[in-house]
Design an enzyme around this catalytic site. Structure first.
Site, PDB file in Angstrom:
ATOM      1  N   HIS A  76      14.216  49.421  34.494  1.00  0.00           N
ATOM      2  CA  HIS A  76      13.782  50.297  35.602  1.00  0.00           C
ATOM      3  C   HIS A  76      13.920  51.772  35.239  1.00  0.00           C
ATOM      4  CE1 HIS A  76      18.016  50.249  37.684  1.00  0.00           C
ATOM      5  NE2 HIS A  76      17.879  51.377  37.030  1.00  0.00           N
TER       6      HIS A  76
ATOM      7  N   ASP B  69      16.454  59.581  43.073  1.00  0.00           N
ATOM      8  CA  ASP B  69      16.662  58.456  43.979  1.00  0.00           C
ATOM      9  C   ASP B  69      17.965  58.577  44.762  1.00  0.00           C
ATOM     10  OD1 ASP B  69      18.321  57.967  41.785  1.00  0.00           O
ATOM     11  OD2 ASP B  69      17.057  56.374  41.004  1.00  0.00           O
TER      12      ASP B  69
ATOM     13  N   ASN C 249      17.301  46.291  33.154  1.00  0.00           N
ATOM     14  CA  ASN C 249      16.062  45.539  33.376  1.00  0.00           C
ATOM     15  C   ASN C 249      14.822  46.404  33.149  1.00  0.00           C
ATOM     16  OD1 ASN C 249      16.076  47.221  35.548  1.00  0.00           O
ATOM     17  ND2 ASN C 249      16.074  45.646  37.115  1.00  0.00           N
TER      18      ASN C 249
ATOM     19  N   GLU D 297      11.867  49.421  40.196  1.00  0.00           N
ATOM     20  CA  GLU D 297      12.278  48.144  39.627  1.00  0.00           C
ATOM     21  C   GLU D 297      11.069  47.393  39.052  1.00  0.00           C
ATOM     22  OE1 GLU D 297      15.274  47.642  39.199  1.00  0.00           O
ATOM     23  OE2 GLU D 297      16.549  47.746  40.983  1.00  0.00           O
TER      24      GLU D 297
HETATM   25  C1  GLP Z   1      20.720  53.665  38.088  1.00  0.00           C
HETATM   26  C2  GLP Z   1      19.844  54.877  38.478  1.00  0.00           C
HETATM   27  C3  GLP Z   1      18.854  55.185  37.406  1.00  0.00           C
HETATM   28  C4  GLP Z   1      19.584  55.078  36.082  1.00  0.00           C
HETATM   29  C5  GLP Z   1      19.899  53.644  35.797  1.00  0.00           C
HETATM   30  C6  GLP Z   1      20.855  53.433  34.644  1.00  0.00           C
HETATM   31  O1  GLP Z   1      20.799  52.678  39.005  1.00  0.00           O
HETATM   32  N1  GLP Z   1      19.155  54.792  39.727  1.00  0.00           N
HETATM   33  O2  GLP Z   1      18.270  56.452  37.625  1.00  0.00           O
HETATM   34  O3  GLP Z   1      18.791  55.583  35.050  1.00  0.00           O
HETATM   35  O4  GLP Z   1      20.301  52.972  36.948  1.00  0.00           O
HETATM   36  O5  GLP Z   1      22.161  53.666  35.040  1.00  0.00           O
HETATM   37  P1  GLP Z   1      23.337  53.958  33.999  1.00  0.00           P
HETATM   38  O6  GLP Z   1      23.046  55.275  33.397  1.00  0.00           O
HETATM   39  O7  GLP Z   1      24.578  53.976  34.818  1.00  0.00           O
HETATM   40  O8  GLP Z   1      23.306  52.864  32.999  1.00  0.00           O
END
Ligand code: GLP
Length: 270
Positions: free
Chosen positions: A159, A86, A157, A164
């Site tokens: 995702h 992403d 959440n 989402e």
């Molecule tokens: C982000 C990314 C995801 C990631 C998630 C968790 O926004 N787009 O690919 O797995 O949210 O993030 P973090 O590892 O910082 O908790």
């Protein structure tokens, strides 16, 4: 440091490894990833391995471990073809908060992957070009023969990537293509500190679809910390629903391995 998990559970055929802390979990997951890359490469005449990469704070120690394996001569990315999950939209690839910047900093700049074998969705394409840009990303992955190894983290959440929560039923939520999405308020709040406040976080992102993610031949899911415990438990033990995108992984059973620390596993029953 021991790399033996404290506990190993199974859920719908998926293996869930639980380690005392995120460093040992990351080391073990990176070794698993490196072994899988080597095995897949050896099975192919052209040695190509198609990797799906993730961002966020979670995989940083995992990437450090891959870099270390590479520096010690145990792992090469010369034949790897990489597609990232992403990117924020809109964002410049030069912005330190972009996932382009992140991937260069944590991985691409430190390994032997040729630049033309790394692919990220581009947060700087004009609005009118987004649809075709995303469709092209999906077509390229199909042309590669799909993703061999997909790395994932999970949002608070639930995702996966930037897919989402949605009210779509499970089957439809599992077949989403790569597209522009609207970021959930929880996701924007979580990203707020690095952008200097939630209001500076882009409202949208480009997200690899659930369809190419779930079609990956192997998925490595990392989750650490108490803030992820509820999303992990709902993904593994709750119903399959678009409202918890991580639960969609239940449908691909043994293709998924979860690598958790004890905090993230706190709500799982044996
Ligand atoms: C982000 C990314 C995801 C990631 C998630 C968790 O926004 N787009 O690919 O797995 O949210 O993030 P973090 O590892 O910082 O908790």
């Amino acid at each position: 440091m021991s790399k033996t998990p404290v506990r190993t559970l199974t859920r719908q055929g998926a293996t869930v490894h639980i380690y005392p802390d995120k460093m040992t979990a990351s080391q073990a997951a990176a070794q698993f990833w490196a072994d899988a890359m080597t095995r897949i490469g050896e099975q192919r005449a052209d040695a190509k391995v198609v990797l799906g990469m993730a961002t966020g704070s979670t995989p940083i120690p995992f990437y450090a471990e891959l870099v270390d394996l590479h520096r010690r001569g145990h792992l090469s990315f010369a034949k790897a073809v990489i597609y990232n999950l992403d990117e924020y939209y809109p964002i410049s690839p030069l912005d330190p908060n972009s996932y382009h910047y992140y991937m260069h900093q944590h991985l691409f700049g430190q390994i032997d992957v040729p630049a033309n074998q790394t692919h990220l969705l581009d947060g700087s394409v004009p609005h009118w070009a987004i649809g075709e840009h995303c469709r092209q990303f999906d077509r390229w992955i199909v042309r590669e023969g799909g993703i061999d190894l997909q790395l994932l983290g999970i949002g608070r959440n639930g995702h996966i990537g930037f897919n989402e929560p949605t009210d779509l039923p499970g089957p439809a939520a599992s077949q989403l293509p790569t597209r522009r999405i609207t970021l959930h308020p929880v996701t924007r709040a979580d990203a707020g500190p690095s952008f200097g406040g939630r209001d500076h976080v882009p409202r949208h992102a480009l997200a690899l679809g659930t369809e190419p993610i779930l079609a990956a031949r192997q998925i490595v899911m990392l989750a650490f910390g108490t803030t992820k415990a509820e999303a992990v438990a709902r993904s593994l033990d709750g119903p399959i629903t678009g409202r918890v995108p991580g639960s969609l992984l239940q449908q691909v059973g043994p293709n998924v391995t979860w690598w958790l620390n004890s905090d993230a596993a706190a709500l799982l029953r044996d």
